[in-house]
Design a protein around this motif. Structure first.
Motif, short mmCIF file in Angstrom:
data_model
loop_
_atom_site.label_atom_id
_atom_site.label_comp_id
_atom_site.label_asym_id
_atom_site.label_seq_id
_atom_site.Cartn_x
_atom_site.Cartn_y
_atom_site.Cartn_z
N ASN A 77 0.80 -1.17 0.14
CA ASN A 77 0.06 -0.33 -0.10
C ASN A 77 0.98 1.76 0.11
O ASN A 77 2.13 0.97 0.61
CB ASN A 77 -0.97 -0.21 1.39
N ILE A 78 0.35 2.28 -1.11
CA ILE A 78 1.40 3.62 -0.62
C ILE A 78 0.04 4.67 -1.25
O ILE A 78 -0.51 4.26 -1.34
CB ILE A 78 2.00 4.42 -2.05
N THR A 79 0.31 5.74 -0.26
CA THR A 79 -0.21 7.21 -0.27
C THR A 79 -0.15 7.19 -1.92
O THR A 79 1.08 8.10 -1.90
CB THR A 79 -0.30 7.49 0.43
N ILE A 80 -0.66 8.05 -2.51
CA ILE A 80 -1.13 8.79 -3.70
C ILE A 80 -1.34 10.13 -3.61
O ILE A 80 -2.97 9.84 -3.46
CB ILE A 80 -0.87 8.06 -4.85
N PHE A 81 -0.90 11.23 -4.10
CA PHE A 81 -1.90 13.20 -3.39
C PHE A 81 -1.57 13.36 -5.00
O PHE A 81 -1.10 12.92 -5.88
CB PHE A 81 -0.99 13.31 -2.97
N PRO A 82 -2.72 13.79 -5.04
CA PRO A 82 -3.44 14.23 -6.28
C PRO A 82 -2.41 14.84 -7.36
O PRO A 82 -1.92 16.09 -6.41
CB PRO A 82 -4.47 14.97 -6.48
N GLN A 83 -2.19 15.00 -7.88
CA GLN A 83 -1.55 16.00 -9.17
C GLN A 83 -2.20 17.48 -9.24
O GLN A 83 -1.08 18.48 -9.37
CB GLN A 83 -0.54 15.39 -10.08
N ILE A 114 -10.98 6.99 -8.40
CA ILE A 114 -10.59 8.12 -7.72
C ILE A 114 -10.29 6.97 -6.54
O ILE A 114 -11.78 7.10 -6.29
CB ILE A 114 -10.30 9.11 -7.55
N SER A 116 -10.26 6.16 -3.05
CA SER A 116 -9.59 6.95 -1.15
C SER A 116 -10.21 6.26 0.55
O SER A 116 -11.59 5.66 -0.02
CB SER A 116 -9.98 8.06 -1.28
#
Length: 118
Positions: A77-83, A114, A116
């Motif tokens: 699991n990784i956290t990806i932030f909106p670009q 998305i 989340s």
């Protein structure tokens, strides 16, 4: 969730996946103890785009799974932030010519999905 059991998405070979991925997961269990529940926590089964599953796995379960027939990969699991919050500008879309106005400026179009936990 226990700290020593992070979330993984596991990709399996289709043949072995169909043979019974649950038996593969069950065979990876370490002996029962207070720190290790008796079985991994299966969250979801993927069978459309690829064959696999998501589960909370201990490091011992993941290592055993990596040695099993049919294992392809596992991603933690990784956290990806909106670009961006403004896609047309981010994609350099021209508001007067080209694909953007030809598509009615994206009306009734889903650009992405998305997922989340928020």
């Amino acid at each position: 969730m226990l700290v020593d059991r992070p979330f993984y998405i596991v990709h399996m070979d289709a043949y072995f996946f169909l043979q019974g991925f649950l038996s593969i997961i069950a065979s990876t269990n370490p002996p029962f103890s207070d720190n290790h529940p008796s079985s991994p926590s299966l969250l979801y089964v993927y069978n459309q785009v690829f064959k696999g599953f998501s589960a909370f796995l201990s490091k011992y379960e993941l290592e055993a799974l990596k040695k099993s027939l049919g294992y392809i990969s596992a991603v933690g699991n990784i956290t990806i932030f909106p670009q961006t919050t403004y896609t047309p500008e981010f994609l350099s879309l021209n508001p007067t010519t080209g694909l953007w106005p030809a598509s009615s400026y994206g009306e009734d179009v889903i650009v992405g999905v998305i997922d989340s936990e928020l």
